[in-house]
Write a protein that holds these residues in place. Structure first.
Motif, PDB file in Angstrom:
ATOM      1  N   VAL A 121       6.425   5.314  13.820  1.00 16.00           N
ATOM      2  CA  VAL A 121       7.373   5.677  12.449  1.00 16.00           C
ATOM      3  C   VAL A 121       6.781   4.792  11.407  1.00 16.00           C
ATOM      4  O   VAL A 121       6.907   3.746  11.013  1.00 16.00           O
ATOM      5  N   LYS A 122       6.495   5.890  10.296  1.00 22.91           N
ATOM      6  CA  LYS A 122       6.249   5.208   9.117  1.00 22.91           C
ATOM      7  C   LYS A 122       7.077   5.509   7.905  1.00 22.91           C
ATOM      8  O   LYS A 122       7.459   4.630   7.082  1.00 22.91           O
ATOM      9  N   ILE A 123       7.766   6.701   7.989  1.00 25.53           N
ATOM     10  CA  ILE A 123       8.802   6.818   6.772  1.00 25.53           C
ATOM     11  C   ILE A 123      10.032   7.544   7.335  1.00 25.53           C
ATOM     12  O   ILE A 123       9.957   8.398   8.312  1.00 25.53           O
ATOM     13  N   ARG A 145      12.104  -3.979   5.914  1.00 29.65           N
ATOM     14  CA  ARG A 145      11.662  -5.336   5.636  1.00 29.65           C
ATOM     15  C   ARG A 145      10.742  -5.791   7.106  1.00 29.65           C
ATOM     16  O   ARG A 145       9.836  -6.348   7.194  1.00 29.65           O
ATOM     17  N   GLN A 146      11.553  -5.852   8.280  1.00 29.42           N
ATOM     18  CA  GLN A 146      10.912  -6.184   9.544  1.00 29.42           C
ATOM     19  C   GLN A 146       9.944  -5.363  10.134  1.00 29.42           C
ATOM     20  O   GLN A 146       9.302  -5.815  10.846  1.00 29.42           O
ATOM     21  N   ARG A 147       9.998  -4.081   9.886  1.00 28.82           N
ATOM     22  CA  ARG A 147       9.307  -2.839  10.811  1.00 28.82           C
ATOM     23  C   ARG A 147       8.339  -2.507   9.685  1.00 28.82           C
ATOM     24  O   ARG A 147       7.615  -1.495  10.178  1.00 28.82           O
ATOM     25  N   GLY A 148       8.502  -2.554   8.582  1.00 32.96           N
ATOM     26  CA  GLY A 148       7.499  -2.010   7.367  1.00 32.96           C
ATOM     27  C   GLY A 148       7.592  -0.486   7.313  1.00 32.96           C
ATOM     28  O   GLY A 148       6.931   0.315   7.046  1.00 32.96           O
ATOM     29  N   VAL A 149       8.909   0.035   7.689  1.00 35.40           N
ATOM     30  CA  VAL A 149       9.215   1.399   7.759  1.00 35.40           C
ATOM     31  C   VAL A 149       9.660   1.702   6.225  1.00 35.40           C
ATOM     32  O   VAL A 149      10.328   0.866   5.686  1.00 35.40           O
ATOM     33  N   SER A 150       9.067   2.643   5.786  1.00 30.12           N
ATOM     34  CA  SER A 150       9.233   2.996   4.313  1.00 30.12           C
ATOM     35  C   SER A 150      10.692   3.955   4.327  1.00 30.12           C
ATOM     36  O   SER A 150      10.570   4.851   4.924  1.00 30.12           O
ATOM     37  N   MET A 151      11.310   3.804   3.232  1.00 28.66           N
ATOM     38  CA  MET A 151      12.357   4.851   3.266  1.00 28.66           C
ATOM     39  C   MET A 151      12.577   5.354   2.046  1.00 28.66           C
ATOM     40  O   MET A 151      12.493   4.728   0.859  1.00 28.66           O
ATOM     41  N   LEU A 152      13.197   6.615   2.095  1.00 26.89           N
ATOM     42  CA  LEU A 152      13.325   7.452   0.782  1.00 26.89           C
ATOM     43  C   LEU A 152      14.801   7.917   1.003  1.00 26.89           C
ATOM     44  O   LEU A 152      15.179   8.418   2.102  1.00 26.89           O
ATOM     45  N   ARG A 209       5.563   3.185  -1.038  1.00 28.48           N
ATOM     46  CA  ARG A 209       4.976   2.038  -0.591  1.00 28.48           C
ATOM     47  C   ARG A 209       5.424   1.579   0.715  1.00 28.48           C
ATOM     48  O   ARG A 209       6.553   2.024   1.179  1.00 28.48           O
ATOM     49  N   ARG A 210       4.515   0.922   1.687  1.00 27.97           N
ATOM     50  CA  ARG A 210       4.839   0.665   3.028  1.00 27.97           C
ATOM     51  C   ARG A 210       5.804  -0.442   2.766  1.00 27.97           C
ATOM     52  O   ARG A 210       5.977  -1.329   1.961  1.00 27.97           O
ATOM     53  N   GLU A 228       0.727  -1.531   0.042  1.00 23.99           N
ATOM     54  CA  GLU A 228      -0.158  -0.056  -0.093  1.00 23.99           C
ATOM     55  C   GLU A 228       0.908   1.257  -0.004  1.00 23.99           C
ATOM     56  O   GLU A 228       2.048   1.355   0.462  1.00 23.99           O
ATOM     57  N   VAL A 229       0.224   2.317  -0.867  1.00 25.67           N
ATOM     58  CA  VAL A 229       1.262   3.514  -0.577  1.00 25.67           C
ATOM     59  C   VAL A 229       0.883   4.110   0.765  1.00 25.67           C
ATOM     60  O   VAL A 229      -0.083   4.513   1.186  1.00 25.67           O
ATOM     61  N   VAL A 230       2.054   4.702   1.407  1.00 32.11           N
ATOM     62  CA  VAL A 230       2.085   5.359   2.352  1.00 32.11           C
ATOM     63  C   VAL A 230       2.048   6.905   1.960  1.00 32.11           C
ATOM     64  O   VAL A 230       1.656   7.641   2.703  1.00 32.11           O
ATOM     65  N   LEU A 231       2.944   7.273   1.160  1.00 29.72           N
ATOM     66  CA  LEU A 231       3.308   8.719   0.910  1.00 29.72           C
ATOM     67  C   LEU A 231       2.998   8.928  -0.685  1.00 29.72           C
ATOM     68  O   LEU A 231       3.476   7.975  -1.387  1.00 29.72           O
ATOM     69  N   ARG A 232       2.417   9.875  -0.828  1.00 35.05           N
ATOM     70  CA  ARG A 232       2.193  10.489  -2.289  1.00 35.05           C
ATOM     71  C   ARG A 232       2.447  11.679  -2.243  1.00 35.05           C
ATOM     72  O   ARG A 232       1.963  12.813  -1.633  1.00 35.05           O
TER      73      ARG A 232
END
Ligand SMILES: Nc1ncnc2c1ncn2[C@@H]1O[C@H](COP(=O)(O)OP(=O)(O)OP(=O)(O)O)[C@@H](O)[C@H]1O
Ligand SMILES: [Mg+2]
Length: 267
Positions: free
Chosen positions: A174-176, A203-210, A38-39, A12-16
């Motif tokens: 923390v999401k991103i 991978r483990q915590r589902g944090v999205s990284m930019l 995405r997540r 799923e898209v977290v940030l757009r």
């Protein structure tokens, strides 16, 4: 895709970001940026010096307000008033200067500005509790620091970066995490330490990284997807699995040539 521990899906898209523009006086830093994250995904952002990458990070992190365009977090439009505001909504950044306090211990740095407090009015720091929590957390995310009592100035650059990343992702919610050139000035061993850490947290915590990086080899090791920013726009969006080092290099060289060509034609 497989569900994460909280039941949500990794795709799923977290940030757009939609139509983001930002100028500084006469300089157009961002013209019309559209991107998504995405997540649990690691998105690499590349582009020439001055392409607007850091400006984009500073907009997503609430440091700059965009002149135009919209940001959506979990599908809802957001307007961050400050870095603190963005942080409250789950967006963290590791800035280039890391923002660690060199003379303080690893565990104090992990709790910096968010110290665990105990007791009533005195609110003295619960040192023992912080140390234990710091140790547990670093073990959990597999950051190898012999002692949490070590002042961070005694650590290697890679270890300091790992502490900065660990600190940014320690809070629940923390999401991103935005990383602006996290591998700059790191040796091979330190680079691989940070790459493993960032991938693991995604991978483990589902944090999205930019992640912004100039080194394509690092990006191919680290990222799931790559976006190219040129003249204030995203000009390429590719899954790492669907591109190659040579395709990306060719794309950059060709667009550079056409820019130079246009520059000449324009006088
Ligand atoms: N606070 C500011 N005031 C004025 N101009 C700025 C400011 N921040 C960025 N710029 C300008 O905006 C443009 C984009 O800068 P930005 O730092 O986003 O680029 P970048 O892609 O991160 O470059 P680099 O790869 O060198 O870090 C540049 O021309 C820069 O000089
Ligand atoms: Mg930059």
């Amino acid at each position: 895709m497989s569900p994460l521990s909280d039941g949500s899906s990794v795709d799923e898209v977290v940030l757009r970001a939609e139509g983001i523009a930002k100028r500084f006086g006469a300089v157009v830093a961002l013209r019309d940026v559209n991107l998504h994250l995405r997540r649990g995904e690691v998105l690499g952002v590349v582009g020439d010096n001055g392409a607007g990458k850091s400006t984009l990070v500073k907009i997503v992190t609430g440091y700059h307000a965009p002149d135009r365009g919209r940001l959506f977090l979990d599908g809802k439009e957001v307007r961050f008033r400050s870095v603190q505001d963005a942080r409250r909504q789950g967006i963290e950044t590791v800035f280039q200067d890391l923002a660690l306090v060199n003379e303080l211990s690893v565990y104090h740095n992990l709790f910096l500005n968010r110290e665990a407090t105990r007791g009533g009015r005195l609110r003295f720091l619960a040192n023992r509790q912080m140390r234990a929590q710091a140790r547990r957390y670093l073990d959990e995310i597999e950051v190898d620091i012999p002692s949490v009592d070590t002042p961070v100035e005694k650590l290697s650059g890679g270890q300091r970066q790992a502490i900065a990343v660990a600190r940014a992702t320690r809070q629940p919610g923390v999401k991103i995490l935005l990383l602006d050139e996290p591998l700059a000035a790191m040796g091979a061993k330190e680079t691989s330490l940070i790459i493993q850490l960032v991938k693991g947290l995604a991978r483990q915590r589902g944090v999205s990284m930019l992640v912004i990086d100039h080194n394509y080899t690092h990006l191919f090791e680290l990222c799931d997807r790559v976006n190219v920013i040129q003249q204030g726009r995203v000009t390429l969006d590719k899954a790492i699995a669907e591109t190659s080092l040579s395709e990306l290099t060719d794309f950059m060289v060709q667009s550079y040539r056409s820019q130079v060509g246009r520059g000449r034609a324009g006088g």
